[in-house]
Each structure stands twice: as structure tokens, then as C-alpha cells.
Design a protein around this motif. Structure first.
Motif, PDB file in Angstrom:
ATOM      1  N   ARG A  46      24.127  12.924 -49.759  1.00  0.00           N
ATOM      2  CA  ARG A  46      23.576  12.103 -50.840  1.00  0.00           C
ATOM      3  C   ARG A  46      22.866  12.975 -51.880  1.00  0.00           C
ATOM      4  NH1 ARG A  46      21.147   9.026 -47.704  1.00  0.00           N
ATOM      5  NH2 ARG A  46      19.013   9.816 -47.851  1.00  0.00           N
ATOM      6  N   ASN A  47      22.288  14.074 -51.432  1.00  0.00           N
ATOM      7  CA  ASN A  47      21.511  14.927 -52.334  1.00  0.00           C
ATOM      8  C   ASN A  47      22.236  16.202 -52.735  1.00  0.00           C
ATOM      9  OD1 ASN A  47      18.634  13.691 -52.593  1.00  0.00           O
ATOM     10  ND2 ASN A  47      19.168  13.436 -50.429  1.00  0.00           N
ATOM     11  N   GLY A  48      23.489  16.344 -52.299  1.00  0.00           N
ATOM     12  CA  GLY A  48      24.305  17.478 -52.734  1.00  0.00           C
ATOM     13  C   GLY A  48      23.831  18.824 -52.246  1.00  0.00           C
ATOM     14  N   VAL A  49      23.246  18.872 -51.030  1.00  0.00           N
ATOM     15  CA  VAL A  49      22.746  20.151 -50.517  1.00  0.00           C
ATOM     16  C   VAL A  49      23.627  20.633 -49.362  1.00  0.00           C
ATOM     17  CG1 VAL A  49      20.385  19.678 -51.238  1.00  0.00           C
ATOM     18  CG2 VAL A  49      21.100  19.069 -48.918  1.00  0.00           C
ATOM     19  N   GLN A  50      23.641  21.940 -49.187  1.00  0.00           N
ATOM     20  CA  GLN A  50      24.429  22.547 -48.116  1.00  0.00           C
ATOM     21  C   GLN A  50      23.718  22.397 -46.787  1.00  0.00           C
ATOM     22  OE1 GLN A  50      27.604  24.097 -48.399  1.00  0.00           O
ATOM     23  NE2 GLN A  50      27.448  23.831 -46.183  1.00  0.00           N
ATOM     24  N   PHE A  51      24.511  22.113 -45.758  1.00  0.00           N
ATOM     25  CA  PHE A  51      24.013  22.091 -44.384  1.00  0.00           C
ATOM     26  C   PHE A  51      24.765  23.135 -43.572  1.00  0.00           C
ATOM     27  CE2 PHE A  51      24.403  21.063 -39.946  1.00  0.00           C
ATOM     28  CZ  PHE A  51      23.108  20.757 -39.582  1.00  0.00           C
ATOM     29  N   MET A  52      24.039  23.804 -42.689  1.00  0.00           N
ATOM     30  CA  MET A  52      24.654  24.721 -41.726  1.00  0.00           C
ATOM     31  C   MET A  52      23.746  24.786 -40.509  1.00  0.00           C
ATOM     32  SD  MET A  52      25.629  28.792 -42.142  1.00  0.00           S
ATOM     33  CE  MET A  52      26.890  28.543 -43.391  1.00  0.00           C
ATOM     34  N   ASP A  53      24.346  24.861 -39.320  1.00  0.00           N
ATOM     35  CA  ASP A  53      23.518  25.048 -38.127  1.00  0.00           C
ATOM     36  C   ASP A  53      23.408  26.537 -37.799  1.00  0.00           C
ATOM     37  OD1 ASP A  53      25.419  25.986 -36.076  1.00  0.00           O
ATOM     38  OD2 ASP A  53      26.216  23.960 -36.003  1.00  0.00           O
ATOM     39  N   GLY A  54      22.503  26.858 -36.865  1.00  0.00           N
ATOM     40  CA  GLY A  54      22.160  28.247 -36.587  1.00  0.00           C
ATOM     41  C   GLY A  54      22.965  28.895 -35.478  1.00  0.00           C
ATOM     42  N   THR A  55      24.258  28.554 -35.363  1.00  0.00           N
ATOM     43  CA  THR A  55      25.114  29.185 -34.359  1.00  0.00           C
ATOM     44  C   THR A  55      25.585  30.524 -34.912  1.00  0.00           C
ATOM     45  OG1 THR A  55      25.814  26.959 -33.685  1.00  0.00           O
ATOM     46  CG2 THR A  55      27.061  28.822 -32.790  1.00  0.00           C
ATOM     47  N   MET A  56      24.811  31.563 -34.665  1.00  0.00           N
ATOM     48  CA  MET A  56      24.978  32.834 -35.361  1.00  0.00           C
ATOM     49  C   MET A  56      26.313  33.517 -35.071  1.00  0.00           C
ATOM     50  SD  MET A  56      21.125  34.234 -34.684  1.00  0.00           S
ATOM     51  CE  MET A  56      19.729  33.147 -34.924  1.00  0.00           C
ATOM     52  N   TRP A  57      26.793  33.434 -33.826  1.00  0.00           N
ATOM     53  CA  TRP A  57      27.986  34.195 -33.465  1.00  0.00           C
ATOM     54  C   TRP A  57      29.229  33.716 -34.208  1.00  0.00           C
ATOM     55  CZ3 TRP A  57      32.263  31.917 -31.287  1.00  0.00           C
ATOM     56  CH2 TRP A  57      32.093  30.683 -30.642  1.00  0.00           C
ATOM     57  N   MET A  58      29.181  32.525 -34.759  1.00  0.00           N
ATOM     58  CA  MET A  58      30.308  32.041 -35.555  1.00  0.00           C
ATOM     59  C   MET A  58      30.557  32.921 -36.779  1.00  0.00           C
ATOM     60  SD  MET A  58      31.752  29.220 -34.336  1.00  0.00           S
ATOM     61  CE  MET A  58      32.471  28.433 -35.767  1.00  0.00           C
ATOM     62  N   HIS A  59      29.544  33.677 -37.214  1.00  0.00           N
ATOM     63  CA  HIS A  59      29.636  34.450 -38.451  1.00  0.00           C
ATOM     64  C   HIS A  59      29.931  35.926 -38.209  1.00  0.00           C
ATOM     65  CE1 HIS A  59      28.078  30.986 -40.734  1.00  0.00           C
ATOM     66  NE2 HIS A  59      27.429  30.746 -39.601  1.00  0.00           N
ATOM     67  N   HIS A  60      30.010  36.326 -36.953  1.00  0.00           N
ATOM     68  CA  HIS A  60      30.346  37.720 -36.647  1.00  0.00           C
ATOM     69  C   HIS A  60      31.830  37.947 -36.944  1.00  0.00           C
ATOM     70  CE1 HIS A  60      30.714  41.518 -34.534  1.00  0.00           C
ATOM     71  NE2 HIS A  60      29.401  41.531 -34.332  1.00  0.00           N
ATOM     72  N   PRO A  61      32.201  39.093 -37.519  1.00  0.00           N
ATOM     73  CA  PRO A  61      33.626  39.333 -37.788  1.00  0.00           C
ATOM     74  C   PRO A  61      34.490  39.333 -36.540  1.00  0.00           C
ATOM     75  CG  PRO A  61      32.316  41.317 -38.180  1.00  0.00           C
ATOM     76  CD  PRO A  61      31.349  40.191 -38.034  1.00  0.00           C
ATOM     77  N   ARG A  62      33.894  39.569 -35.373  1.00  0.00           N
ATOM     78  CA  ARG A  62      34.654  39.450 -34.131  1.00  0.00           C
ATOM     79  C   ARG A  62      35.244  38.053 -33.979  1.00  0.00           C
ATOM     80  NH1 ARG A  62      31.854  40.240 -28.243  1.00  0.00           N
ATOM     81  NH2 ARG A  62      30.438  38.704 -29.128  1.00  0.00           N
ATOM     82  N   THR A  63      34.489  37.040 -34.394  1.00  0.00           N
ATOM     83  CA  THR A  63      34.945  35.667 -34.211  1.00  0.00           C
ATOM     84  C   THR A  63      36.225  35.397 -34.989  1.00  0.00           C
ATOM     85  OG1 THR A  63      32.666  34.965 -33.830  1.00  0.00           O
ATOM     86  CG2 THR A  63      34.257  33.245 -34.386  1.00  0.00           C
ATOM     87  N   SER A  64      36.312  35.901 -36.203  1.00  0.00           N
ATOM     88  CA  SER A  64      37.542  35.698 -36.968  1.00  0.00           C
ATOM     89  C   SER A  64      38.715  36.444 -36.340  1.00  0.00           C
ATOM     90  CB  SER A  64      37.349  36.122 -38.428  1.00  0.00           C
ATOM     91  OG  SER A  64      37.030  37.495 -38.528  1.00  0.00           O
ATOM     92  N   LYS A  65      38.450  37.612 -35.754  1.00  0.00           N
ATOM     93  CA  LYS A  65      39.509  38.350 -35.052  1.00  0.00           C
ATOM     94  C   LYS A  65      39.987  37.571 -33.825  1.00  0.00           C
ATOM     95  CE  LYS A  65      39.814  42.065 -37.612  1.00  0.00           C
ATOM     96  NZ  LYS A  65      41.078  42.358 -38.355  1.00  0.00           N
ATOM     97  N   ILE A  66      39.056  36.947 -33.133  1.00  0.00           N
ATOM     98  CA  ILE A  66      39.411  36.130 -31.980  1.00  0.00           C
ATOM     99  C   ILE A  66      40.268  34.949 -32.413  1.00  0.00           C
ATOM    100  CG2 ILE A  66      38.411  34.525 -30.286  1.00  0.00           C
ATOM    101  CD1 ILE A  66      36.085  36.579 -30.109  1.00  0.00           C
ATOM    102  N   GLN A  67      39.885  34.307 -33.516  1.00  0.00           N
ATOM    103  CA  GLN A  67      40.663  33.180 -34.011  1.00  0.00           C
ATOM    104  C   GLN A  67      42.088  33.608 -34.382  1.00  0.00           C
ATOM    105  OE1 GLN A  67      37.469  32.024 -36.879  1.00  0.00           O
ATOM    106  NE2 GLN A  67      37.884  29.946 -36.146  1.00  0.00           N
ATOM    107  N   GLU A  68      42.217  34.805 -34.929  1.00  0.00           N
ATOM    108  CA  GLU A  68      43.547  35.320 -35.256  1.00  0.00           C
ATOM    109  C   GLU A  68      44.403  35.442 -34.005  1.00  0.00           C
ATOM    110  OE1 GLU A  68      43.348  39.002 -37.357  1.00  0.00           O
ATOM    111  OE2 GLU A  68      42.063  38.199 -38.958  1.00  0.00           O
TER     112      GLU A  68
END
Length: 361
Positions: free
Chosen positions: A121-143
Motif C-alpha cells: 500500500r505504501n510502495g516500500v520494499q520488503f525483505m527478510d533477513g535470510t542472509m545465505w540467500m544472498h551468498h554467490p554460492r546460493t546462485s551456483k547451487i541453483q544453477e
């Protein structure tokens, strides 16, 4: 239009231990700055700022509302007890502050939906604090998991996260108090297990979950140890175990028709600047069944910043984009909601003699 080169100014609401880690991360992240901290007393906020290297220009407030009322704050990080998330995340969104919220995001999906409705409603970004989702290892795992030749079709996931706590933790920590963080180990460490499972399924929700036997509760009825099995209509199955009563373990295994991937530190890597995982592809035995052919291989992914900094950097980038006319990124609240829905179903099964609980999105 906002200056795209200006760092996003963060206010921290609450002085929880995890906020020390995020304060450091914000300090280390080029597109973010520590601008304020608020606590229930100005003395505590001042002590926290001094102990965590806040810049001399940062502000110290003796209330949470004062941070939200500061027009120079762009975003807030909320490390408050889970029972307070819905109140303060909604207030932050209504003050047009972007919200980085510690996990678990809410006591239940209904409360989380209230938070997201306010953010949308207020046009703001939301994100939770699951830090490991942002490690480059995670994208390699997804690949690797999406590689139909080397990994194949996902068949099973096993995830385990637990650590051993002190008697003082069991008696006094907010994660053992039903009125503060009533989800206990399920919310604190089970959240990560569930997220790892959903990552492997490309966030396809399970059809149903069933709690495993052996749940341990404290005298107030808060979960100290539990596990569950998750089931999909196509036959995929996952299990997880989470606990405050075991040696530190952060293991996850993804099993496909052609390949297998293992991680032994999936939540917090052994080292800040690199993280590893191993893969086995079309594994078998040698002629005498005395060894593996081919042997699993180890993969190491380097990073220039710790994963919590990468989270802050991505969140700050999204906030800057919004300030310059973009829409909030919807995938992050979607990931949070599916994790919360699954957690809710597990909790229902835990407290109802391991009954099968279906998940409805």
C-alpha cells in the motif's frame, strides 16, 4: 529524483544481538549507511551505537517511534521479537520506510499478510533477513539444481540446523518465551531448513506436511527440537530437523535422479570470504564395489563481502531503484510468505499429534 549514488540511510529499531552483525554489515556496505538506532531507552541506544562503531553523525533515539519519525531515514532494520513484527513493520511501512525484517517474519501467515499489505500500500520494499540467500554460492547451487543433465529431477531433500544452548538461554532467551518468540527452534532455525527445501523446489509449496515424532518442548510449551516431512504431489519428499539441544550442525542435501549436492555450512559459511559445496554426478561403484566412480567434486565460491553485506547491498539497491521510480521487487516477500506458510503447517502438525496438514497458498 533521488541521488542514485547516495547510500541508503538505515535506522535500526532494537538492540538485539543480531543487530550487532547487521550494524557491521551496513558499515561495510558501500551503498548503505548507519544513520540511527532506537531503543526503549536513549542510554541503551547510545551504548549500542558506541559499541558497534556507529558514525559520529548517526542519531540515537530513546524510542522506536522516533526512528520512524525521522525524515532522513530511508529504511529500517527490525530485529525485534517475532511477536512485535506485525506492529512495527506496519508502522514502518506507513511511515514510508523500507523494511528489512529479521526472520521468522511473523507468528503466522495472517500477521505476515498484514505486513505485506502495508508495504504494498505504501510502495516500500520488503525483505527478510535470510542472509545465505544472498551468498554467490546460493546462485551456483541453483544453477546445478536446474541442470537437467547433471542433476536431473529433484527427488529428495534433507536439511538439519541445530546448535547447543546454555541453561541461561533455555531459561531467559526470548526464543524460549511464548509471548515473545513463541515459535522457538522451529522459527529460529527451522526457518532456514524450510527455506533450503523450498529453494530446491523453486518455491513450489508442498502438498502437505507431517511432524516427525520426538518433538521436545520446554515447560512453557515452546519447541526446543522438532522435525517434519514434506510431500509433493509428484512424489518429491523432504525432511528437516531443527534443535536448540544438539551440536552445531548446518547440513543440507539435495538428491536428484542424476546428481547429489551437499553443504555442511549452508546458513553461516565456515569462512566469510568463501563457501563450498560438493556434487556427485551419475555416481556409482567400481568393479569391486570398494570405491566411488566418479568421486564427488568440491566447488568453492569466493565473495568480496560477507553474505550479510551482500543482503544489505541488494536491499539498498532495490530501495534506491524505488526512490528513482521503480516498483518494489515482489520475489522477496513471496519467498517469505511461502516459508511462513510451510512453517505454519509444521507448527500445526507438531501441536496436533503429527497429523497431516495440507498447505493452501
Amino acid at each position: 529524483m533521488a541521488d542514485p549514488s547516495a547510500p541508503i540511510r538505515f535506522g535500526i529499531i532494537g538492540c538485539a544481538d543480531i543487530a550487532r552483525k547487521l550494524s557491521r554489515a551496513i558499515n561495510l556496505t558501500p551503498n548503505a549507511s548507519l544513520a540511527a538506532v532506537g531503543s526503549r531507552s536513549s542510554e541503551k541506544a547510545a551504548q549500542f551505537a558506541a559499541a558497534n562503531n556507529f558514525p559520529a553523525t548517526s542519531k540515537v533515539y530513546g524510542s522506536y517511534d522516533a526512528v520512524l519519525d525521522d525524515p532522513e531515514i530511508d529504511a529500517v532494520y527490525l530485529p525485534l521479537p517475532t511477536s512485535l513484527h506485525v506492529v512495527w513493520a506496519v508502522k514502518a511501512a506507513e511511515k514510508k520506510k523500507h523494511v528489512l525484517l529479521e526472520k521468522p517474519v511473523a507468528i503466522n501467515a495472517f500477521e505476515f499478510d498484514t505486513i505485506i499489505e502495508a508495504c504494498e500500500r505504501n510502495g516500500v520494499q520488503f525483505m527478510d533477513g535470510t542472509m545465505w540467500m544472498h551468498h554467490p554460492r546460493t546462485s551456483k547451487i541453483q544453477e546445478f539444481l536446474s541442470d537437467s543433465e547433471n542433476f536431473g529431477e529433484l527427488k529428495a531433500v534433507s536439511s538439519c540446523f541445530g546448535f547447543s544452548v546454555t541453561p541461561d538461554f533455555l531459561e531467559n532467551d526470548i526464543r524460549t518465551k511464548p509471548d515473545l518468540d513463541g515459535l522457538g527452534a522451529l522459527g529460529d532455525v527451522g526457518w532456514y531448513c524450510i527455506r533450503s527445501i523450498l529453494l530446491a523446489t523453486d518455491f513450489e509449496l508442498p502438498k502437505f506436511v507431517t511432524a516427525l515424532p520426538g518433538t521436545v518442548f520446554n515447560k512453557a510449551g515452546v519447541i526446543l527440537t522438532c522435525g517434519a516431512s514434506l510431500h509433493w504431489e509428484d512424489g518429491k519428499v523432504a525432511t528437516f530437523h531443527c534443535s536448540f539441544l544438539q551440536n552445531l550442525t548446518m547440513d543440507v542435501t539435495f538428491v536428484g535422479t542424476n546428481g547429489t549436492l551437499h553443504m555442511h555450512d549452508f546458513v553461516i559459511p565456515y569462512e566469510e570470504n568463501k563457501a563450498s559445496f560438493s556434487t556427485g554426478i551419475k555416481s556409482g561403484f567400481n568393479d569391486l564395489v570398494t570405491g566411488w566412480v566418479p568421486k564427488p567434486s568440491e566447488h568453492t565460491v569466493m565473495t568480496d563481502l560477507p553474505q550479510e553485506c551482500l543482503m544489505v547491498r541488494e536491499f539498498s539497491r532495490l530501495v534506491a531503484d524505488i526512490e528513482n521510480g521503480a516498483k518494489p521487487e515482489i520475489k522477496w516477500p513471496a519467498f517469505s510468505r511461502k516459508t511462513q506458510l510451510t512453517l505454519d503447517a509444521v507448527k500445526e502438525s507438531v501441536y496436533n499429534d503429527s497429523k497431516k496438514v495440507e498447505i493452501v497458498n
